[in-house]
Design an enzyme around this catalytic site. Structure first.
Site, PDB file in Angstrom:
ATOM      1  N   LYS A  28       0.856  -1.321   0.010  1.00 24.83           N
ATOM      2  CA  LYS A  28      -0.099   0.011   0.224  1.00 24.83           C
ATOM      3  C   LYS A  28       0.916   1.318   0.029  1.00 24.83           C
ATOM      4  CE  LYS A  28      -3.050   0.567   3.318  1.00 24.83           C
ATOM      5  NZ  LYS A  28      -3.030   1.591   4.387  1.00 24.83           N
ATOM      6  N   ARG A  33       2.905   5.912  -3.158  1.00 24.17           N
ATOM      7  CA  ARG A  33       4.238   6.775  -3.607  1.00 24.17           C
ATOM      8  C   ARG A  33       4.464   6.582  -5.333  1.00 24.17           C
ATOM      9  NH1 ARG A  33       4.253   5.598   1.605  1.00 24.17           N
ATOM     10  NH2 ARG A  33       5.544   6.769   2.965  1.00 24.17           N
ATOM     11  N   GLY A 101      -4.875   8.123   5.599  1.00 23.23           N
ATOM     12  CA  GLY A 101      -4.227   8.745   6.112  1.00 23.23           C
ATOM     13  C   GLY A 101      -2.939   9.175   5.425  1.00 23.23           C
ATOM     14  N   SER A 174       6.950   9.204  12.137  1.00 19.69           N
ATOM     15  CA  SER A 174       6.045   9.196  11.249  1.00 19.69           C
ATOM     16  C   SER A 174       6.743   9.229   9.807  1.00 19.69           C
ATOM     17  CB  SER A 174       4.883  10.229  11.268  1.00 19.69           C
ATOM     18  OG  SER A 174       4.080  10.314  10.154  1.00 19.69           O
ATOM     19  N   GLN A 176       4.826   9.325   7.109  1.00 17.27           N
ATOM     20  CA  GLN A 176       4.012  10.157   6.311  1.00 17.27           C
ATOM     21  C   GLN A 176       4.333  11.633   6.648  1.00 17.27           C
ATOM     22  OE1 GLN A 176      -0.028   9.305   7.751  1.00 17.27           O
ATOM     23  NE2 GLN A 176       0.007   7.071   6.965  1.00 17.27           N
ATOM     24  N   ASP A 326       2.131  -1.178  11.957  1.00 13.49           N
ATOM     25  CA  ASP A 326       0.809  -1.683  11.342  1.00 13.49           C
ATOM     26  C   ASP A 326       0.475  -3.026  11.713  1.00 13.49           C
ATOM     27  OD1 ASP A 326       0.499   0.947  10.355  1.00 13.49           O
ATOM     28  OD2 ASP A 326       1.047   0.374   8.216  1.00 13.49           O
ATOM     29  N   LYS A 353      -4.217   5.895  14.258  1.00 11.09           N
ATOM     30  CA  LYS A 353      -4.261   5.268  13.374  1.00 11.09           C
ATOM     31  C   LYS A 353      -5.726   5.262  12.612  1.00 11.09           C
ATOM     32  CE  LYS A 353       0.012   4.215  13.067  1.00 11.09           C
ATOM     33  NZ  LYS A 353       0.639   5.021  11.891  1.00 11.09           N
TER      34      LYS A 353
END
Ligand code: S3P
Length: 449
Positions: A28, A33, A101, A174, A176, A326, A353
């Site tokens: 994912k 990306r 997210g 993080s 992200q 995760d 999350k």
């Protein structure tokens, strides 16, 4: 799409040993990306093995809204005609990132240094999640964000017309946030620097390099220092997305828990920023063999042969949290079937999350007859041994795909079947989960057949 359709109740119960080959879909993180960097490149990027989960489909739709031409040619086979760094068009409508997210935060980064404005929203889960962690550093480039209280979606981001380069130390582990800053840095002049005290998944750095950006990574006393030279011309690439180790985790854990199981899970990432779960499981006594190590899609991978194992609880240090962040929900399910106590430390990020995963796992495990303890940063599961989990509950999934899958895996090993109130979010990350698990022999059914 999760949160929009009717809930789908699913139930899992004990059955035959799991056998066969579990070919899980594309990663994912890497799929998001590939679409975003493809959209920021010049030329046509060809992607194979793209995860066709709803999260990624929402990112594909968003890239179209920003002006890229994104086409599907066959299962997992996509192309992106990019607009180049700084070439994003202003979307005509609100960008709905659904449950993702990663999607919303990376896209915010990618647009933050263009003189355009976009409004973002998402489903009931995403609208509860904090966006300040990305809009704070994006403000340093000159972008302005206006959202709901607490930095929640819907939120409008006005990109910086004359972006300044930024040096930013991420305040939380993080990928992200790191990625949002690096993607914003693409259209800022000079060097953008991100320092992370704890290493997180490095797919953005790897892929940026693959698309021709100048990215250096150094270990310093302050942590990992990533430096990006701004305003490169990204050149379209062919991207072969490797399989998702976070999806592989469910098949691996199921095989460990169901007596007599023996499965092969090919092409599982051995990237040290992603493989924490497999190390943890081995320490718990799991029989996992790593066969045929090689490189696929720029990632180190191996085929995992997994046999049913009797597991023992362990104390998992906080410094492993980010490499298996995760995987804690399914690990908590596994820990319930282990002998002794499993302590998961340094897991506060789980609270923000797709759901508060500490709370969701704790309440669901309790409903299944398992004793747990929690504080803001720790989850402790008192294992009941291989045959010991009573089950027999319906667990709330809170629009969280990984909570749904984790309780279904636990149901395969509990005394009474376990149900989840809504399995529909599974489609965000692992749309073929039910078919794949049933193909291995797992008894997972929908309430309405
Ligand atoms: C992701 C980063 C992680 C992870 C998420 C995917 C990514 O989130 O939990 O599923 O692709 O960058 P954080 O960056 O919030 O740790």
């Amino acid at each position: 799409m999760s949160g929009h359709g009717d809930p789908i109740k699913m139930t899992a119960g004990r059955g035959a040993p799991l056998k066969g080959v579990a070919e899980v879909p594309g990663d994912k993180s890497i799929s998001h990306r590939a679409l975003i960097l493809g959209a920021l490149s010049v030329g046509e990027t060809k992607i194979t093995g793209l995860l066709e989960g709803q999260d990624v489909l929402d990112t594909a739709k968003a890239m179209r809204a920003f002006g890229a031409t994104v086409m599907r040619h066959g299962p997992g086979e996509w192309s992106v005609q990019g607009v180049g760094v700084g070439g994003f068009a202003e979307p005509e409508d609100v960008i709905d990132c659904g449950n993702s997210g990663t999607g919303v935060r990376l896209i915010m980064g990618a647009m933050a240094t263009s003189a355009i404005c976009a409004t973002f929203t998402g489903d009931g889960s995403l609208r509860k999640r904090p966006m300040g962690r990305v809009t704070d550093p994006l403000a340093l480039f000159g972008a302005r964000a206006v959202g709901r209280a607490g930095g929640r979606l819907p939120m409008t981001l006005v990109g910086a017309a004359e972006p300044a380069p930024v040096s930013y130390t991420t305040p939380m582990a993080s990928a992200q946030v790191k990625s949002a800053v690096l993607l914003a840095g693409l259209n800022a002049p000079g060097q953008t620097v991100v320092i992370e005290k704890v290493p997180t998944r490095d797919h953005t750095e790897r892929m940026l390099r693959g698309f021709g950006a100048d990215v250096t990574v150094e270990q310093t006393p302050d942590g990992t220092r990533i430096t990006l030279q701004g305003q490169p011309e990204l050149v379209a690439q062919s991207v072969a997305v490797p399989r998702d180790p976070s999806s592989a985790a469910f098949a691996v854990c199921a095989a460990l828990l169901v007596p007599g199981s023996d499965i092969l899970v090919p092409g599982v990432s051995q990237n040290p920023t992603r493989n924490g779960l497999f190390l943890t499981l081995r320490e718990m006594g799991a029989d996992i063999e790593f066969l045929n190590p090689r490189e696929e899609g720029g990632e180190p991978v191996a085929d995992l042969r997994v046999r049913h194992s009797e597991l023992t609880g362990i104390d998992i240090p906080a410094d492993r949290a980010s490499s298996q962040i995760d995987e804690y929900p399914v690990l908590a399910a596994v820990a319930a079937c282990a002998r002794g106590t499993t302590v998961m430390r340094g897991v506060h990020e789980l609270r923000v999350k797709e759901s508060d995963r500490i709370d969701a796992m704790a309440r669901g495990l309790e409903a299944c007859g398992v004793r747990v303890e929690e504080d803001s940063d720790t989850l402790i599961v008192h294992g009941l041994g291989p045959e010991g989990v009573p089950g027999g509950a319906t667990c709330a999934t809170h629009l969280d795909h990984r909570i749904a899958m984790s309780f279904l895996i636990l149901g395969l090993a509990s005394q009474q079947p376990i149900s989840v109130d809504d399995g529909s979010p599974i489609a965000t990350s692992f749309p073929v989960f039910e078919d794949l698990m049933r193909g291995l022999g797992a008894g997972i059914v929908r309430a309405n057949g």
